[in-house]
Design a protein around this motif. Sequence first.
Motif, PDB file in Angstrom:
ATOM      1  N   ARG A 108      -0.059  -3.019   2.109  1.00 25.35           N
ATOM      2  CA  ARG A 108       0.662  -1.798   1.777  1.00 25.35           C
ATOM      3  C   ARG A 108       1.671  -2.072   0.672  1.00 25.35           C
ATOM      4  NH1 ARG A 108       1.889   0.412   7.947  1.00 25.35           N
ATOM      5  NH2 ARG A 108      -0.253   1.080   8.413  1.00 25.35           N
ATOM      6  N   TRP A 109       1.858  -1.061  -0.182  1.00 19.84           N
ATOM      7  CA  TRP A 109       2.796  -1.154  -1.298  1.00 19.84           C
ATOM      8  C   TRP A 109       3.978  -0.227  -1.051  1.00 19.84           C
ATOM      9  CZ3 TRP A 109       2.150  -4.726  -5.111  1.00 19.84           C
ATOM     10  CH2 TRP A 109       0.884  -5.321  -5.208  1.00 19.84           C
TER      11      TRP A 109
ATOM     12  N   HIS B 299      10.441   2.182   1.424  1.00 23.05           N
ATOM     13  CA  HIS B 299       9.647   3.400   1.464  1.00 23.05           C
ATOM     14  C   HIS B 299       8.229   3.118   0.960  1.00 23.05           C
ATOM     15  CE1 HIS B 299      13.483   5.412   2.054  1.00 23.05           C
ATOM     16  NE2 HIS B 299      12.856   6.560   2.201  1.00 23.05           N
ATOM     17  N   ARG B 300       7.260   3.485   1.769  1.00 25.08           N
ATOM     18  CA  ARG B 300       5.878   3.239   1.372  1.00 25.08           C
ATOM     19  C   ARG B 300       5.513   4.069   0.147  1.00 25.08           C
ATOM     20  NH1 ARG B 300       0.486   3.399   5.268  1.00 25.08           N
ATOM     21  NH2 ARG B 300      -0.978   2.708   3.652  1.00 25.08           N
ATOM     22  N   ALA B 301       4.885   3.438  -0.825  1.00 25.24           N
ATOM     23  CA  ALA B 301       4.461   4.124  -2.046  1.00 25.24           C
ATOM     24  C   ALA B 301       3.383   5.147  -1.708  1.00 25.24           C
ATOM     25  CB  ALA B 301       3.940   3.114  -3.060  1.00 25.24           C
ATOM     26  N   SER B 302       3.584   6.373  -2.167  1.00 24.74           N
ATOM     27  CA  SER B 302       2.624   7.431  -1.864  1.00 24.74           C
ATOM     28  C   SER B 302       2.821   8.568  -2.856  1.00 24.74           C
ATOM     29  CB  SER B 302       2.817   7.944  -0.424  1.00 24.74           C
ATOM     30  OG  SER B 302       4.118   8.477  -0.272  1.00 24.74           O
TER      31      SER B 302
ATOM     32  N   LEU C  97      -1.841   4.218  -9.883  1.00 26.73           N
ATOM     33  CA  LEU C  97      -1.469   2.805  -9.855  1.00 26.73           C
ATOM     34  C   LEU C  97      -1.904   2.152  -8.546  1.00 26.73           C
ATOM     35  CD1 LEU C  97      -0.132   0.332 -11.028  1.00 26.73           C
ATOM     36  CD2 LEU C  97       2.081   1.208 -10.261  1.00 26.73           C
ATOM     37  N   LEU C  98      -1.720   2.842  -7.427  1.00 28.51           N
ATOM     38  CA  LEU C  98      -2.140   2.278  -6.146  1.00 28.51           C
ATOM     39  C   LEU C  98      -3.643   2.034  -6.128  1.00 28.51           C
ATOM     40  CD1 LEU C  98       0.004   4.443  -3.699  1.00 28.51           C
ATOM     41  CD2 LEU C  98       0.367   2.042  -4.326  1.00 28.51           C
TER      42      LEU C  98
ATOM     43  N   VAL D 118      -8.068  -4.069  -8.005  1.00 30.88           N
ATOM     44  CA  VAL D 118      -7.877  -5.367  -8.647  1.00 30.88           C
ATOM     45  C   VAL D 118      -7.762  -6.483  -7.615  1.00 30.88           C
ATOM     46  CG1 VAL D 118      -6.217  -6.739  -9.986  1.00 30.88           C
ATOM     47  CG2 VAL D 118      -6.865  -4.465 -10.773  1.00 30.88           C
ATOM     48  N   SER D 119      -7.066  -6.219  -6.504  1.00 30.12           N
ATOM     49  CA  SER D 119      -6.826  -7.273  -5.520  1.00 30.12           C
ATOM     50  C   SER D 119      -7.944  -7.376  -4.474  1.00 30.12           C
ATOM     51  CB  SER D 119      -5.491  -7.034  -4.809  1.00 30.12           C
ATOM     52  OG  SER D 119      -5.482  -5.774  -4.158  1.00 30.12           O
ATOM     53  N   ARG D 120      -8.954  -6.520  -4.583  1.00 33.49           N
ATOM     54  CA  ARG D 120     -10.061  -6.581  -3.627  1.00 33.49           C
ATOM     55  C   ARG D 120     -10.904  -7.814  -3.881  1.00 33.49           C
ATOM     56  NH1 ARG D 120     -12.817  -1.691  -4.691  1.00 33.49           N
ATOM     57  NH2 ARG D 120     -11.133  -0.686  -3.516  1.00 33.49           N
ATOM     58  N   PRO D 121     -11.266  -8.569  -2.836  1.00 33.16           N
ATOM     59  CA  PRO D 121     -12.101  -9.766  -3.021  1.00 33.16           C
ATOM     60  C   PRO D 121     -13.411  -9.414  -3.703  1.00 33.16           C
ATOM     61  CG  PRO D 121     -11.199  -9.697  -0.811  1.00 33.16           C
ATOM     62  CD  PRO D 121     -10.900  -8.365  -1.415  1.00 33.16           C
TER      63      PRO D 121
END
Length: 233
Positions: free
Chosen positions: A97-98, A212-215, A222-223, A229-232
Amino acid sequence: MRSTKPRSTIKLLLAAIICLMAITLPCQSWASTEGRIRDCARAVREMSRERDSDTMRDLLRSSHGVAIFPSVVKAGLGIGGKYGEGILLRHDPHTDRWYGPSFVNVAGLSWGLQIGVQSTALVLVINNRPGIEAFEGDKITLGADVAVAAGPVGRRAEAGTDSSLKASIYSYSMSKGLFAGLSLEGAVISTEHDTNRAYWGRKMSVQEILSHRASGSKMAPLLKVLREVSRPR
């Protein structure tokens, strides 16, 4: 009586650099918060498409946060300066979570033989909890308040980074479609409290913002990119 000529010369050079940077800074410097977030998404997407981005992807997946600057402008005329505006996000590597964003800018001076103007996209991958905690104040000096090192590039098996990942921050910069080094020692990252107030609708500390969770629709582009990008692979 001490001559004031050297001091006057320095002032003139600094004034020239500031004017040059003001003229050449891209429009995103004065764009809306939504425009800045879109620019950040585009910068991360473009960097992730490079052949050398595998290690950056891996570090993002396990990161504790990221600071993204779509365009850091370097201008030099003997004395050099750099300036860019971006955003800071906290990341929970366990839940993916971002949190945020907090709006920030980076600025610094350099000395030596240099002339010209260059724009560079910059991504700072925050590697550990002390690294993200260092951003909770008004400003942070890279290399003094927190360790920063050039991030390794290439394939995972060929990364060549230290296994303990000692640096709190790994920097990735790209200029004209290629990964390139950008000296960050001594650069200062400052919180833009007025921009944060405009985005969040009230005054908040950085620590509050990063809880605060980015939403929302503004953050969606961006999310989406960060998750892709970070997905294996």
